[in-house]
Design an enzyme around this catalytic site. Structure first.
Site, mmCIF file in Angstrom:
data_model
loop_
_atom_site.group_PDB
_atom_site.id
_atom_site.type_symbol
_atom_site.label_atom_id
_atom_site.label_comp_id
_atom_site.label_asym_id
_atom_site.label_seq_id
_atom_site.Cartn_x
_atom_site.Cartn_y
_atom_site.Cartn_z
ATOM 1 N N GLU A 118 0.844 -1.195 0.000
ATOM 2 C CA GLU A 118 0.000 0.000 0.000
ATOM 3 C C GLU A 118 0.878 1.244 0.000
ATOM 4 O OE1 GLU A 118 -4.167 -1.513 2.011
ATOM 5 O OE2 GLU A 118 -2.713 -0.609 3.339
ATOM 6 N N HIS A 234 -9.442 9.416 2.092
ATOM 7 C CA HIS A 234 -8.974 8.282 1.286
ATOM 8 C C HIS A 234 -9.140 8.667 -0.178
ATOM 9 C CE1 HIS A 234 -8.427 4.304 -0.342
ATOM 10 N NE2 HIS A 234 -8.134 3.837 0.857
ATOM 11 N N ARG A 280 -1.005 8.912 1.215
ATOM 12 C CA ARG A 280 -2.408 9.200 0.913
ATOM 13 C C ARG A 280 -2.735 10.676 0.752
ATOM 14 N NH1 ARG A 280 -5.985 5.242 4.534
ATOM 15 N NH2 ARG A 280 -5.253 3.524 3.255
ATOM 16 N N HIS A 341 -11.960 9.702 5.682
ATOM 17 C CA HIS A 341 -11.695 8.292 5.959
ATOM 18 C C HIS A 341 -11.207 8.038 7.384
ATOM 19 C CE1 HIS A 341 -10.619 4.181 4.946
ATOM 20 N NE2 HIS A 341 -9.360 4.383 5.305
ATOM 21 N N ARG A 376 -1.758 9.465 8.515
ATOM 22 C CA ARG A 376 -1.599 8.043 8.863
ATOM 23 C C ARG A 376 -1.167 7.223 7.648
ATOM 24 N NH1 ARG A 376 -5.097 3.322 8.553
ATOM 25 N NH2 ARG A 376 -6.562 4.660 7.482
#
Ligand code: FAD
Ligand code: SIN
Length: 523
Positions: A118, A234, A280, A341, A376
């Site tokens: 990811e 997100h 992200r 998110h 995060r």
């Protein structure tokens, strides 16, 4: 009808954090676990990608730490990051022992487990159960809870406020949704495991209950909160009129998914050398930028080149869900948009999960540990839930013998309120709040927008508080009251940060200050 309960430990929330702390606590303690609807209604159940743990032969804890700190915009607490990353393999083993069916296909040299990739991670590091990791974890932990004779499960209940007796936590007032009564739950220790607050935004990947109740309750009770300006968007939620909050996992990009404009052109190379696998905040901002530049409602995520067999095997949920909406992801790209998110900030705690109030703990997304910094890293959240649940349980176990049973609290007084026939006020305010948060406190902010939002939220809070004082409470009103508190805290944090870092991007302060600092609000 029974409206009073006494426990050793009261756990508010039945996601990864709440369920695992209940299971880690000693068997001789009497525990109540409370959730808003059924046990699996929180964000945990919907987690897709998985949980980060440095298990690959080429990987290391040091690398997990370095990636987390880089993704977090250099604002993470290195000590906390080390603490969490070091405990990851133990968490994986605990879950495996309980029976969580992590994917074991395609074994790597040192691990039986399949590890996916990811954004922000420099290695394959994500342990997962296809694209239904949360469901697999929730189901197993839920079964264990039901088998534990020392744990009582209370579903369909909403905590309204914490009980604080002479500055010490003693439980909570809890609305029983089945009969409308507010019950008194008293406990020697109380744990807030109530999840995040992404429902404060109009568009979110989160389930309905993510209204920041724990953060608002803790704030009202006197706890400090931190870093609430860092709300993570997100990058890829499914864009479809009928798809409510459906996430397209970052693991799709991890396995080669490419973001494309309507003309088919890829664009992430213009924004970051890691392209689709940039952290992200970078990807969400890039999509937002392209959507605004071209005046389009969504971009595309294309994984069709991996073929049907691979996609059905690795992403069965996403494959099926998209097909229900007429999108065959093995043949065509998926329309996606960013959506709120994850709440990076929350109730301030130490490494043992203790808040500012004695005997009150906070864990999981409701808490602020220092792990995530300004952004995060993907799949670090479930891990944080499990590590803090374990350590907080140990702390409670070591202290609880010295904590006396609380004295009985006053019953909830509902004698001066009436039933409202004006519930439209609640739905209107819900909509207004979530819309101005989306428009003014979203992916790109400015001072003017933030002050505009602050003004709006102050007006709303007055209206909500008047309503709360006069009418019988229900779940929607409790959530709206909490959302307004959390929205205000987010705006105040955002106003305090005079720079752009990680998830907080302010057009009036586009640069980073030299010394990264947390934003701490004291009640
Ligand atoms: P939750 O799981 O949200 O649980 C909150 C609980 O608190 C619920 O039981 C709720 O009913 C209860 N509750 C709330 N308010 C009250 C109240 N007032 N009274 C009583 N009960 C209350 N993270 C990862 O690390 N990996 C992933 O792959 C991943 N994928 C995700 C996918 C989606 C779609 C979403 C939304 C999130 C994802 N995340 C992922 C983030 C992660 O799932 C959450 O951060 C994590 O599950 C939070 O766990 P929690 O236990 O803190 O809260
Ligand atoms: C995802 O699967 O993209 C979600 C991962 C996360 O939020 O950590």
């Amino acid at each position: 009808m029974k409206t009073r309960y006494d426990y050793d430990v009261l756990v508010l929330g039945s996601g990864a954090a709440g369920m695992s702390i209940a299971l880690h606590l000693p068997r001789n303690l009497k525990i109540a676990i409370v959730s808003k609807s059924d046990l699996s209604e929180g964000a945990t159940y919907w987690a897709q990608g998985g949980m980060a743990a440095a298990l690959h032969a080429d990987d290391s804890i040091a690398s997990h730490i370095a990636d987390t700190i880089a993704a977090g915009g250099e604002l993470c607490d290195p000590d906390v990051v080390r603490h969490v990353a070091k405990n990851a393999s133990e968490v994986v083993n605990w879950l495996l022992d309980l029976g969580v069916p992590f994917d074991k296909r395609n074994p790597t040299p040192t691990s039986e487990l399949h590890l996916t990739m990811e954004g922000g991670h420099s290695h394959r590091r994500i342990v997962h159960a296809t694209d239904q990791t949360g469901r697999a974890i929730s189901n197993v932990l839920g079964d264990k809870l039901r088998d534990s004779s020392n744990i009582d499960i209370f579903t369909n209940r909403v905590a309204v406020d914490l009980l604080i007796e002479e500055g010490i936590s003693s439980g909570a007032y809890i609305l029983n949704k089945d009969n409308g009564l507010v019950e008194v739950f008293q406990a020697r220790c109380t744990v807030l495991a109530t999840g995040g607050a992404s429902k404060v935004y109009l568009y979110t990947s989160n389930p309905d209950g993510a209204s920041g109740d724990g953060i608002a309750m803790a704030w009202r009770a006197g706890c400090r909160v931190a870093n609430l300006e860092f709300n993570q968007f997100h990058p890829t939620c499914l864009f479809h009129a009928k798809a409510k909050s459906f996430l397209i996992s970052e693991a799709i990009r991890g396995e080669g998914g490419i973001l494309r404009l309507p003309n088919g052109n890829a664009f992430m190379h213009q924004f970051h050398p890691d392209k689709e696998l940039a952290p992200r905040d970078v990807v969400a901002r890039a999509i937002d930028h392209e959507m605004k530049r071209l005046g389009i409602e969504y971009v595309f995520l294309d994984i069709s080149h991996r073929g049907e067999e691979f996609l059905r095997k690795h992403f069965p949920t996403i494959f099926k869900k998209c097909l229900e909406f007429g999108i065959d992801i093995s043949r065509e790209p998926i329309p996606v948009v960013p959506a709120a998110h994850y709440t990076c900030g929350g109730v301030m705690i130490n490494k043992e999960g203790q808040t500012d109030i004695p005997n009150l703990y906070a864990i999981g997304e409701a808490s602020f540990t220092g792990l995530h910094g300004a952004n995060r890293m993907a799949s670090n959240s479930l891990l944080e839930c499990f590590v803090y649940a374990n350590h907080s349980a140990n702390n409670i176990a070591s202290k609880i013998k010295d904590i006396s049973k609380p004295t009985p609290a006053a019953a909830w007084d509902a004698t001066r309120v009436t039933h409202s026939n004006e519930d439209v006020v609640i739905s209107h305010n819900w909509e207004e709040l979530r819309r101005f948060m989306w428009d003014y406190v979203g992916i790109v902010r400015s001072d003017k927008r933030l002050y505009r939002a602050l003004h709006r939220v102050e007006l709303l809070k007055t209206e909500i508080s008047e309503y709360y004082g006069n009418y019988k409470i229900g779940e929607n009103l409790i959530e709206l009251r909490n959302l307004a508190v959390v929205a205000e805290l987010m705006i105040r944090c955002a106003i305090k940060r005079k720079e752009s870092r990680g998830l907080h991007f302010n057009l009036d302060h586009p640069n980073q200050v030299e010394q990264a600092k947390n934003t701490i609000l004291c009640p």
